[in-house]
Structure formats: C-alpha cells, structure tokens
Enzyme design. Structure first.
Site, short mmCIF file in Angstrom:
data_model
loop_
_atom_site.label_atom_id
_atom_site.label_comp_id
_atom_site.label_asym_id
_atom_site.label_seq_id
_atom_site.Cartn_x
_atom_site.Cartn_y
_atom_site.Cartn_z
N SER A 82 -20.53 4.92 24.97
CA SER A 82 -18.98 5.08 25.09
C SER A 82 -19.10 5.90 24.15
CB SER A 82 -18.08 4.81 25.68
OG SER A 82 -16.84 5.21 25.25
N TYR A 104 -12.01 -2.00 23.12
CA TYR A 104 -12.80 -1.02 23.74
C TYR A 104 -13.80 0.06 22.70
CZ TYR A 104 -14.51 2.75 27.39
OH TYR A 104 -15.67 2.99 28.39
C1 GCO Z 1 -10.03 5.51 27.58
C2 GCO Z 1 -10.50 5.97 28.43
C3 GCO Z 1 -12.45 5.18 28.11
C4 GCO Z 1 -12.90 6.85 27.75
C5 GCO Z 1 -14.38 7.22 27.81
C6 GCO Z 1 -14.99 8.44 26.59
O1 GCO Z 1 -8.98 4.99 27.57
O2 GCO Z 1 -10.01 5.88 25.92
O3 GCO Z 1 -10.46 4.82 29.72
O4 GCO Z 1 -13.27 4.54 28.88
O5 GCO Z 1 -12.68 7.85 29.61
O6 GCO Z 1 -14.90 6.19 27.51
O7 GCO Z 1 -15.59 8.01 25.70
#
Ligand code: GCO
Length: 255
Positions: A146, A159
């Site tokens: 990501s 994440y």
């Molecule tokens: C968030 C998104 C991510 C982005 C992505 C950006 O909430 O930040 O859900 O998934 O879309 O990873 O690079």
C-alpha cells in the site's frame, strides 16, 4: 527468453482476495495475458459470481474458497493446487482488511486481526508457495502492499503496521528466494475505488483531500492495478526483485 514479454501462457496463478476489488482486477489481467488463474476468497458464491464473466470472456479461471486466516487450510489448499496442476508459478498475496478508529478505541483483538490477515497470512502463504516454486527454480510472489507501506495517516494503525511489514517481508523473501529462482515484489497501490475504501469514498472531504494530494488528481479505477501485476509476473519483470512498485498516481513521491 520468450519473445512476448507480457505473455503468461501456460502459467498457473493464485490470487487471494480476488472475489472483488484489486484482487479481481489483477486476476483478470493475468488471465487476459494467458495465465490459468485461481481466484481465492472466503465465499464460494461470491467467487462464482466473480468468475462467471471472466469465463464467459473465454478466460481460464478456477475458484478456491478458503480463509487466508486459516494457516493449515491455506497450506493444504496450496499443496493440492500445485499438485493438481503440477506447478504454481505466480502467487499474489492480496487479501486484506481495514480498521479505522482513533487510537483510544482500538482493542488488541482488532490489532491482532489486522496483523494476522494483512501480514502473517502472507508469510504463511509465501512459505507454502515457495516450496513448490523453489522445486522448479521458478516463481513470482507479489504482495499487495500500500502507499501505507511507506506513508501513514491517522486511525489506520494496524493497516500501516501490517503493510509496512509486508514491504519488509518482501525484501527478506527476495533476499532468500532470489538465489533459488523466485522473484518477490510488492505493489503499493494508492487510493483506489474499491469496497475496502467504501467508508472513505463516502466522505466528500476525504475524497477531495486524496484528489488534492495525488499528483494525477483523481482516485484510481481497480483495473489500473492490472498492468503492474502482469509486469511483475511475466518475463518483462525477470530481473525485478525486492522492488516496491507504486501504482499511486504519484502519491508517495510528493508532500
Ligand atoms: C485507508 C485506505 C487505504 C488506502 C491505501 C492508500 O483508509 O487509508 O483504506 O486502504 O486506500 O492503502 O495507499
């Protein structure tokens, strides 16, 4: 070397999280370039819905319903798949989940779930797939990282940690598997119009912020990820290893 740098004819690919979104887009792109593609997700009915138009278009697609969070089941499925086809050429570890909450509201179990699905499952799958690839001294493993593999924003702690870890794992796998004929790379998508991003897409201020922040001044369509996957899976990417390929409209290149 083949004359067609982007042909995947004769290759067998497994794409996780492929019943929709970026996984489905990458699966379709690989199939359009000649690969036999196994699309994975948790739900057989959703996979069949995703597979139907691809098959109708004459593409070679098979479904595999297994939860990537279930290590032993995933490993068994990879072994069965490689056994059935006699090979596994391409693995795209794409399945991922999101959790957006201010720090005080995070529970440990949220953190563990995100790390388990977005990072640990990719380690387990890569380990299982590598065994089959190394035996033939040939293979490509692609991680869906990501922009958050190298950037950050508030609330998405698990994440950002998992996607940063995935980029680290890409490098250690590239270091160890490269000598054994397997290339390992990471795609870093920017902001795409996918279901994972439904919540932030419903927020006009956030949508506008992404448009302003991204040099191409727009969100990406899921299909725009396909080329990167084909490149990293095909002869075109034969000397690309341990690389982070941003498909982000320039997002990570600017402040
Ligand atoms: C968030 C998104 C991510 C982005 C992505 C950006 O909430 O930040 O859900 O998934 O879309 O990873 O690079």
């Amino acid at each position: 070397m083949t004359t067609d740098l982007f042909s995947l004819s004769g290759r067998v690919a497994l794409v996780t999280g492929a019943s929709r979104g970026l996984g489905l887009a990458m699966a379709e792109a690989l199939a359009r370039h000649g690969a036999h593609v196994v699309i994975n997700g948790r739900n057989e009915a959703s996979l069949e819905t995703a597979a139907a138009p691809l098959r109708a278009a004459g593409l070679s697609v098979e479904t595999l319903a297994v939860d990537v969070g279930d290590g032993p089941a995933t490993r068994a499925a990879i072994d069965a798949l490689a056994g059935r086809h006699g090979r596994l050429d391409i693995l795209i570890c794409n399945a991922g989940i999101q959790h957006r909450k201010p720090l005080p509201e995070w529970e440990m179990q949220d953190w563990e779930r995100i790390i388990h699905i977005n990072l640990s499952s990719c380690f387990a799958m890569a380990q299982a797939a590598a065994r089959h690839m190394v035996a033939r001294r040939s293979g490509r493993i692609i991680m869906t990282g990501s922009g958050m593999s190298v950037l950050a924003r508030p609330t998405v702690h698990g994440y950002v940690a998992a996607k940063s870890g995935l980029w680290g794992l890409t490098r250690s796998l590239a270091a160890e598997l490269g000598p054994q004929g397997v290339n390992v790379n990471c795609i870093a998508p920017g902001f795409f119009k996918t279901e994972l991003n439904e919540a932030i897409l419903a927020n006009p201020e956030f949508v506008a912020w992404v448009e302003g922040r991204t040099p191409l001044k727009r969100w990406a369509e899921p299909a725009e990820i396909g080329g990167a996957a084909v490149f990293l899976a095909a002869a075109a990417g034969s000397y690309v290893n341990g690389h982070l390929l941003a498909v982000d409209g320039g997002l990570i290149s600017v402040v």
